[in-house]
Design a protein around this motif. Sequence first.
Motif, PDB file in Angstrom:
ATOM      1  N   SER A   1      12.994 -22.338   4.632  1.00  0.00           N
ATOM      2  CA  SER A   1      12.012 -22.495   5.704  1.00  0.00           C
ATOM      3  C   SER A   1      12.203 -21.404   6.742  1.00  0.00           C
ATOM      4  CB  SER A   1      12.165 -23.868   6.363  1.00  0.00           C
ATOM      5  OG  SER A   1      13.446 -23.981   6.952  1.00  0.00           O
ATOM      6  N   ASN A   2      11.169 -21.174   7.536  1.00  0.00           N
ATOM      7  CA  ASN A   2      11.270 -20.247   8.662  1.00  0.00           C
ATOM      8  C   ASN A   2      11.552 -20.978   9.956  1.00  0.00           C
ATOM      9  OD1 ASN A   2       9.073 -18.880   6.714  1.00  0.00           O
ATOM     10  ND2 ASN A   2      10.356 -17.341   7.705  1.00  0.00           N
ATOM     11  N   ILE A   3      11.203 -22.271   9.984  1.00  0.00           N
ATOM     12  CA  ILE A   3      11.410 -23.045  11.207  1.00  0.00           C
ATOM     13  C   ILE A   3      11.503 -24.521  10.838  1.00  0.00           C
ATOM     14  CG2 ILE A   3       8.945 -23.290  11.723  1.00  0.00           C
ATOM     15  CD1 ILE A   3       9.673 -22.745  14.691  1.00  0.00           C
ATOM     16  N   ASN A   4      12.408 -25.231  11.492  1.00  0.00           N
ATOM     17  CA  ASN A   4      12.573 -26.674  11.328  1.00  0.00           C
ATOM     18  C   ASN A   4      12.280 -27.317  12.676  1.00  0.00           C
ATOM     19  OD1 ASN A   4      13.638 -26.569   8.573  1.00  0.00           O
ATOM     20  ND2 ASN A   4      15.360 -25.546   9.531  1.00  0.00           N
ATOM     21  N   TYR A   5      11.695 -28.508  12.666  1.00  0.00           N
ATOM     22  CA  TYR A   5      11.296 -29.126  13.931  1.00  0.00           C
ATOM     23  C   TYR A   5      11.462 -30.640  13.890  1.00  0.00           C
ATOM     24  CZ  TYR A   5       7.063 -29.282  11.052  1.00  0.00           C
ATOM     25  OH  TYR A   5       6.175 -29.463  10.025  1.00  0.00           O
ATOM     26  N   ALA A   6      11.554 -31.200  15.081  1.00  0.00           N
ATOM     27  CA  ALA A   6      11.633 -32.649  15.264  1.00  0.00           C
ATOM     28  C   ALA A   6      10.257 -33.154  15.713  1.00  0.00           C
ATOM     29  CB  ALA A   6      12.686 -32.993  16.318  1.00  0.00           C
ATOM     30  N   ALA A   7      10.024 -34.446  15.592  1.00  0.00           N
ATOM     31  CA  ALA A   7       8.762 -35.040  16.046  1.00  0.00           C
ATOM     32  C   ALA A   7       8.570 -34.759  17.530  1.00  0.00           C
ATOM     33  CB  ALA A   7       8.767 -36.537  15.786  1.00  0.00           C
ATOM     34  N   GLY A   8       7.373 -34.320  17.897  1.00  0.00           N
ATOM     35  CA  GLY A   8       7.033 -34.069  19.283  1.00  0.00           C
ATOM     36  C   GLY A   8       7.574 -32.771  19.854  1.00  0.00           C
ATOM     37  N   GLN A   9       8.370 -32.064  19.110  1.00  0.00           N
ATOM     38  CA  GLN A   9       9.031 -30.857  19.603  1.00  0.00           C
ATOM     39  C   GLN A   9       8.087 -29.661  19.624  1.00  0.00           C
ATOM     40  OE1 GLN A   9      12.225 -29.454  17.065  1.00  0.00           O
ATOM     41  NE2 GLN A   9      13.353 -28.688  18.821  1.00  0.00           N
ATOM     42  N   THR A  10       8.289 -28.780  20.625  1.00  0.00           N
ATOM     43  CA  THR A  10       7.672 -27.468  20.638  1.00  0.00           C
ATOM     44  C   THR A  10       8.809 -26.478  20.450  1.00  0.00           C
ATOM     45  OG1 THR A  10       5.851 -28.139  22.075  1.00  0.00           O
ATOM     46  CG2 THR A  10       6.377 -25.789  22.013  1.00  0.00           C
ATOM     47  N   ILE A  11       8.717 -25.668  19.389  1.00  0.00           N
ATOM     48  CA  ILE A  11       9.798 -24.754  19.039  1.00  0.00           C
ATOM     49  C   ILE A  11       9.196 -23.508  18.404  1.00  0.00           C
ATOM     50  CG2 ILE A  11      10.160 -25.894  16.812  1.00  0.00           C
ATOM     51  CD1 ILE A  11      13.166 -25.277  17.137  1.00  0.00           C
ATOM     52  N   ALA A  12       9.820 -22.358  18.656  1.00  0.00           N
ATOM     53  CA  ALA A  12       9.319 -21.090  18.117  1.00  0.00           C
ATOM     54  C   ALA A  12      10.431 -20.343  17.393  1.00  0.00           C
ATOM     55  CB  ALA A  12       8.773 -20.236  19.250  1.00  0.00           C
ATOM     56  N   ASN A  13      10.026 -19.464  16.483  1.00  0.00           N
ATOM     57  CA  ASN A  13      10.968 -18.629  15.752  1.00  0.00           C
ATOM     58  C   ASN A  13      10.248 -17.361  15.305  1.00  0.00           C
ATOM     59  OD1 ASN A  13      13.488 -18.029  14.644  1.00  0.00           O
ATOM     60  ND2 ASN A  13      12.902 -18.806  12.639  1.00  0.00           N
ATOM     61  N   SER A  14      10.964 -16.270  15.313  1.00  0.00           N
ATOM     62  CA  SER A  14      10.423 -15.012  14.788  1.00  0.00           C
ATOM     63  C   SER A  14      10.599 -14.982  13.282  1.00  0.00           C
ATOM     64  CB  SER A  14      11.156 -13.819  15.403  1.00  0.00           C
ATOM     65  OG  SER A  14      10.909 -13.764  16.781  1.00  0.00           O
ATOM     66  N   ALA A  15       9.685 -14.306  12.610  1.00  0.00           N
ATOM     67  CA  ALA A  15       9.758 -14.180  11.155  1.00  0.00           C
ATOM     68  C   ALA A  15       9.115 -12.866  10.733  1.00  0.00           C
ATOM     69  CB  ALA A  15       9.040 -15.354  10.492  1.00  0.00           C
ATOM     70  N   VAL A  16       9.531 -12.385   9.590  1.00  0.00           N
ATOM     71  CA  VAL A  16       8.918 -11.207   8.967  1.00  0.00           C
ATOM     72  C   VAL A  16       8.444 -11.656   7.590  1.00  0.00           C
ATOM     73  CG1 VAL A  16       9.303  -8.869   8.091  1.00  0.00           C
ATOM     74  CG2 VAL A  16      10.399  -9.597  10.224  1.00  0.00           C
ATOM     75  N   ALA A  17       7.211 -11.309   7.257  1.00  0.00           N
ATOM     76  CA  ALA A  17       6.655 -11.722   5.971  1.00  0.00           C
ATOM     77  C   ALA A  17       5.887 -10.582   5.333  1.00  0.00           C
ATOM     78  CB  ALA A  17       5.731 -12.922   6.153  1.00  0.00           C
ATOM     79  N   LYS A  18       5.937 -10.544   4.033  1.00  0.00           N
ATOM     80  CA  LYS A  18       5.164  -9.583   3.256  1.00  0.00           C
ATOM     81  C   LYS A  18       3.770 -10.161   3.070  1.00  0.00           C
ATOM     82  CE  LYS A  18       5.188  -7.187  -1.190  1.00  0.00           C
ATOM     83  NZ  LYS A  18       4.939  -5.882  -0.626  1.00  0.00           N
ATOM     84  N   PRO A  19       2.713  -9.387   3.370  1.00  0.00           N
ATOM     85  CA  PRO A  19       1.369  -9.872   3.074  1.00  0.00           C
ATOM     86  C   PRO A  19       1.192 -10.035   1.565  1.00  0.00           C
ATOM     87  CG  PRO A  19       1.289  -8.055   4.626  1.00  0.00           C
ATOM     88  CD  PRO A  19       2.691  -8.118   4.085  1.00  0.00           C
ATOM     89  N   GLY A  20       0.452 -11.038   1.181  1.00  0.00           N
ATOM     90  CA  GLY A  20       0.206 -11.297  -0.229  1.00  0.00           C
ATOM     91  C   GLY A  20      -1.196 -10.912  -0.633  1.00  0.00           C
ATOM     92  N   VAL A  21      -1.742 -11.647  -1.574  1.00  0.00           N
ATOM     93  CA  VAL A  21      -3.084 -11.397  -2.097  1.00  0.00           C
ATOM     94  C   VAL A  21      -4.084 -11.328  -0.950  1.00  0.00           C
ATOM     95  CG1 VAL A  21      -4.923 -12.371  -3.549  1.00  0.00           C
ATOM     96  CG2 VAL A  21      -2.533 -12.496  -4.298  1.00  0.00           C
ATOM     97  N   GLY A  22      -4.883 -10.276  -0.924  1.00  0.00           N
ATOM     98  CA  GLY A  22      -5.904 -10.118   0.108  1.00  0.00           C
ATOM     99  C   GLY A  22      -5.342  -9.822   1.485  1.00  0.00           C
ATOM    100  N   GLY A  23      -4.066  -9.412   1.581  1.00  0.00           N
ATOM    101  CA  GLY A  23      -3.458  -9.132   2.887  1.00  0.00           C
ATOM    102  C   GLY A  23      -3.182 -10.389   3.683  1.00  0.00           C
ATOM    103  N   LYS A  24      -3.027 -11.528   2.992  1.00  0.00           N
ATOM    104  CA  LYS A  24      -2.842 -12.816   3.669  1.00  0.00           C
ATOM    105  C   LYS A  24      -1.410 -13.315   3.557  1.00  0.00           C
ATOM    106  CE  LYS A  24      -7.581 -14.359   2.912  1.00  0.00           C
ATOM    107  NZ  LYS A  24      -8.412 -15.411   2.305  1.00  0.00           N
ATOM    108  N   VAL A  25      -0.996 -14.064   4.588  1.00  0.00           N
ATOM    109  CA  VAL A  25       0.246 -14.830   4.531  1.00  0.00           C
ATOM    110  C   VAL A  25      -0.138 -16.298   4.450  1.00  0.00           C
ATOM    111  CG1 VAL A  25       1.728 -13.169   5.722  1.00  0.00           C
ATOM    112  CG2 VAL A  25       0.473 -14.878   7.055  1.00  0.00           C
ATOM    113  N   CYS A  26       0.677 -17.074   3.761  1.00  0.00           N
ATOM    114  CA  CYS A  26       0.463 -18.511   3.657  1.00  0.00           C
ATOM    115  C   CYS A  26       1.458 -19.217   4.569  1.00  0.00           C
ATOM    116  CB  CYS A  26       0.640 -18.977   2.218  1.00  0.00           C
ATOM    117  SG  CYS A  26      -0.795 -18.631   1.189  1.00  0.00           S
ATOM    118  N   ILE A  27       1.006 -20.276   5.217  1.00  0.00           N
ATOM    119  CA  ILE A  27       1.855 -21.095   6.081  1.00  0.00           C
ATOM    120  C   ILE A  27       1.810 -22.517   5.541  1.00  0.00           C
ATOM    121  CG2 ILE A  27       2.285 -21.929   8.410  1.00  0.00           C
ATOM    122  CD1 ILE A  27       0.578 -19.534   9.399  1.00  0.00           C
TER     123      ILE A  27
END
Length: 141
Positions: free
Chosen positions: A76-102
Amino acid sequence: AYTAIPSPARTLDPRNGTGAPAADLLGGQTLELASTGVAGVPAGASAVAVNLTIVGALAPGFAALYPCGTARPDASNINYAAGQTIANSAVAKPGVGGKVCIYTSASADILLDMAGFFPAGSDYTAILNPTRVLDTRNGFG
């Protein structure tokens, strides 16, 4: 070489319909999002640097960012608890059509801000399938 976007741009905010319908991303759902040709990232960029934020998750969970058209990684890129607001930096390779999936395992608002990119032909090599190498919860690694 890495190129920072002068002013990071929010490309996904389902709270107001930016980049996706105005609704939580449902748990177990995957969203495809353009990552090249937007926010100053050129078509053909070899990777994008983003800030991924979870807002108001309905249950504990995790989110993974990966190239569209490939299998979702176990890591995973980020783990979270219920109700939490949390951020994380990530680097991803674009896939088909220049898209990333979340992917998210629990319903939440997921925000994505483009921060920079690695141009085509740069010396950065993205891992196609990030792999978990340590998990102290179960003694793995």
